[in-house]
Design an enzyme around this catalytic site. Structure first.
Site, short mmCIF file in Angstrom:
data_model
loop_
_atom_site.label_atom_id
_atom_site.label_comp_id
_atom_site.label_asym_id
_atom_site.label_seq_id
_atom_site.Cartn_x
_atom_site.Cartn_y
_atom_site.Cartn_z
CG ASP A 83 -17.61 -29.76 30.49
OD1 ASP A 83 -17.09 -29.73 31.63
OD2 ASP A 83 -16.97 -29.95 29.46
CG ASP A 133 -17.46 -33.65 33.79
OD1 ASP A 133 -18.23 -33.77 32.82
OD2 ASP A 133 -16.30 -33.26 33.69
CG ASP A 164 -5.67 -32.79 37.28
OD1 ASP A 164 -6.65 -32.48 38.01
OD2 ASP A 164 -5.57 -32.39 36.11
P1 ATP Z 1 -11.95 -27.48 32.15
O1 ATP Z 1 -12.40 -26.23 32.74
O2 ATP Z 1 -10.90 -27.27 31.12
O3 ATP Z 1 -13.03 -28.41 31.68
P2 ATP Z 1 -11.50 -29.53 34.11
O4 ATP Z 1 -10.79 -29.46 35.42
O5 ATP Z 1 -12.95 -29.81 34.13
O6 ATP Z 1 -11.18 -28.19 33.34
P3 ATP Z 1 -11.29 -31.74 32.41
O7 ATP Z 1 -10.22 -32.03 31.42
O8 ATP Z 1 -12.66 -31.41 31.97
O9 ATP Z 1 -10.73 -30.58 33.29
O10 ATP Z 1 -11.34 -32.98 33.39
C1 ATP Z 1 -12.35 -33.12 34.38
C2 ATP Z 1 -11.73 -33.60 35.68
O11 ATP Z 1 -11.12 -34.88 35.48
C3 ATP Z 1 -10.61 -32.72 36.20
O12 ATP Z 1 -11.11 -31.67 36.98
C4 ATP Z 1 -9.80 -33.71 37.01
O13 ATP Z 1 -10.39 -33.93 38.25
C5 ATP Z 1 -9.91 -34.98 36.20
N1 ATP Z 1 -8.83 -35.14 35.22
C6 ATP Z 1 -8.87 -34.85 33.90
N2 ATP Z 1 -7.70 -35.13 33.29
C7 ATP Z 1 -6.89 -35.63 34.25
C8 ATP Z 1 -5.55 -36.14 34.26
N3 ATP Z 1 -4.81 -36.16 33.15
N4 ATP Z 1 -5.07 -36.57 35.44
C9 ATP Z 1 -5.83 -36.56 36.56
N5 ATP Z 1 -7.07 -36.10 36.60
C10 ATP Z 1 -7.62 -35.64 35.47
MG MG Z 2 -14.32 -30.01 32.48
#
Ligand code: ATP
Ligand code: MG
Length: 513
Positions: free
Chosen positions: A66, A68, A207
């Site tokens: 997705d 963001d 993170d």
């Molecule tokens: P995915 O491919 O699984 O969607 P993602 O990196 O996009 O991986 P998400 O859970 O969608 O992970 O979260 C989006 C963003 O929000 C992450 O890339 C990170 O920057 C931030 N984020 C999400 N959860 C946390 C957390 N627990 N602590 C710090 N930052 C977080």
């Molecule tokens: Mg994501």
């Protein structure tokens, strides 16, 4: 620049700006809807950036799950720009912009101040512990239709949304939803964290460096405060800031580390990895429903088998599902482990083929070992009683629920799948045809197939059920009638069954290492 054993990544005051000519992210790989949102923000005079996993995945040449968006526009300002927009979050507001089934999430930059030791926890830490999406206050399904009609095919199952950011749903485990300023508990866990800020502050609340890159719609450059591009290129997973502090703030980041290790094949850099062992106990303080969400992301998003390995290697499975971890520690290389792995491989294949998957089947796989262990501790003559199997399921689920929430509709499904196994192994005449209509037949049958594959159930019975589903209704009747008059199913090895009153195989419930 970060190197694998460099000191913690501290965000720079100004970003390294990587111009379009020096990176590979092309607009042709970005969702047109995300581009629309970004352009509209820009045209209205705001900053508009893609951020997080989508930028990382685009750099890696992967298709993002997705897109963001992060902006300096306040949520209300975002809402005014889009007709198809809803603000979500009870306290902390995020904008969801809807384009048919695609939702672009737009978050205003947020500041995360450094935690000050000794800050008090909030009045009611359990307030986070709200109901799960799709469940009422009792944890019951919203409606009977919520259940999976086709066994492991669950049309209602929505893959987990990104952590703490509901896709059209409320996710109350998100500390970001609290509008008061940051608070941490005595272990350093963030309980509240919510102040609007600027992009350079926003970096801090992310993170890993790989997840902290911002793609600027104004000139298609990447803003990199943390040498994240270098880490993405080196396939390195590195926490921003001091790893111990960042894991303490949110222990779920340890699970996320294992998940990205599994999903992306990245290596957790030594200083980050070194903290997981000593700090993994902190996962005990994470709300069980959030752990359920994370478990689904670990196992139901296409890399479940690798997640299993990463969790075991990091000692995290012992925190998430201790009985599962204990079973495999006590039964190394067991048939049950092979069954679990094959089940995870099959599930990964379904995800990759865009087929639906369900937590019910996942938990049946994960809890197979603990259930088998409980049954095997009883005298063998009780192993095949349905009540024994039900009791063992109950106990195994209760033990798991001490750590992670398993919503009732899924735990009931696990019961039903296991309770079906004796009926599938010993079908009785025309009653077998009724079993075909059982709402959990498909899942139960899939479990039987897996068990048969590893010698935990008679292969000839698995074949019999496969054939039963393929033939005409008339032939089904004949097959069922033939069962009533035979001591063994057609094609089966009669020697397994001693006469009309069939002797049950000692592994009817599936245990065996
Ligand atoms: P995915 O491919 O699984 O969607 P993602 O990196 O996009 O991986 P998400 O859970 O969608 O992970 O979260 C989006 C963003 O929000 C992450 O890339 C990170 O920057 C931030 N984020 C999400 N959860 C946390 C957390 N627990 N602590 C710090 N930052 C977080
Ligand atoms: Mg994501």
């Amino acid at each position: 620049m970060n190197s694998p054993d460099a000191s913690p990544a501290t965000p720079a005051a100004v970003p390294r700006i990587i111009p379009r000519a020096e990176h590979t992210i092309s607009r042709s790989h970005i969702s047109p809807n995300a581009l629309r949102v970004l352009y509209r923000l820009k045209d209205a005079g705001y900053q508009g950036f893609l951020v997080g996993g989508c930028v990382r995945d685009l750099l890696l040449g992967l298709e993002p799950k997705d897109f963001d968006v992060a902006t300096d526009a306040l949520p209300e300002e975002v809402r005014k720009l889009f007709r198809n927009c809803r603000l979500v979050g009870r306290r902390f507001r995020l904008a969801h912009v809807f384009f048919g089934r695609e939702i672009i999430e737009v978050a205003t930059f947020r500041a995360a101040t450094a935690p000050s030791p000794g800050e008090e926890p909030p009045e009611d830490p359990d307030a986070e512990d709200d109901e799960l999406p799709g469940l009422d206050d009792e944890g019951q399904p919203d409606s009977p239709e919520d259940d999976e009609p086709n066994g492991n095919i669950d049309p209602d199952y929505v893959p987990p949304a990104p952590a703490g950011r509901g896709r059209g749903r409320r996710d109350r485990y998100d500390p970001e939803e609290d509008e008061t300023h940051r608070a941490v508990d005595p272990s350093g866990r963030i309980l509240r964290d919510n102040v609007y800020g600027t992009i350079d502050q926003d970096v801090w609340r992310r993170d890993f460096t790989a997840n902290s890159l911002y793609y600027n719609i104004a000139d298609f450059s990447i803003w990199d405060y943390v040498d994240g591009v270098a880490d993405v290129r080196a396939h390195t997973l590195r926490l921003i800031g001091d790893p111990e502090t960042r894991f303490r703030e949110d222990p779920v980041r340890m699970l996320r580390a294992a998940r990205f290790e599994a999903k992306l094949g990245f290596t957790i850099e030594p200083a980050t990895a070194a903290q997981i062992g000593p700090l993994r106990q902190l996962l005990a303080g994470v709300p069980p429903a959030r752990l359920f969400d994370e478990t689904l992301k670990l196992f139901l998003t296409g890399h479940g088998e690798r997640s299993f390995d990463a969790l075991r290697r990091r000692g995290l499975l012992a925190m998430l599902l201790p009985t599962v971890d204990a079973y495999f520690t006590g039964h190394p290389g067991s048939l049950v482990e092979k069954l679990l792995r094959q089940g995870l491989v099959n599930t990964d294949g379904r995800v990759q083929a865009d087929k639906p998957v369900t937590p019910t089947f996942l938990f049946a796989l994960l809890l197979y070992g603990p259930i088998a262990g409980i049954i095997e501790a009883l005298p063998p003559e009780r192993w095949h009683e349905t009540s024994t199997i039900i009791d063992a399921c109950d106990k195994a689920i209760r033990q798991a629920q001490a750590h992670i929430t398993i919503p009732k509709r899924f735990s009931l499904g696990v019961h039903e799948m296991f309770a079906l196994q004796p009926r599938l192994e010993h079908p009785r005449g025309r009653r077998a045809l009724r079993t075909l209509e059982h709402p959990r037949f498909r899942a139960g049958y899939d479990l039987l197939l897996l068990r048969a594959q590893f010698g935990l159930a008679p292969a000839e019975m698995a074949q019999w059920w496969t054939r039963l589903q393929e033939v005409s209704p008339e032939e089904r009747g004949r097959m069922a009638d033939a069962l009533s008059t035979q001591s063994a199913p057609p094609g089966g090895s009669g020697s397994r069954r001693g006469g009309r009153r069939r002797r049950r195989r000692p592994r009817a419930a599936g245990p065996a290492a």
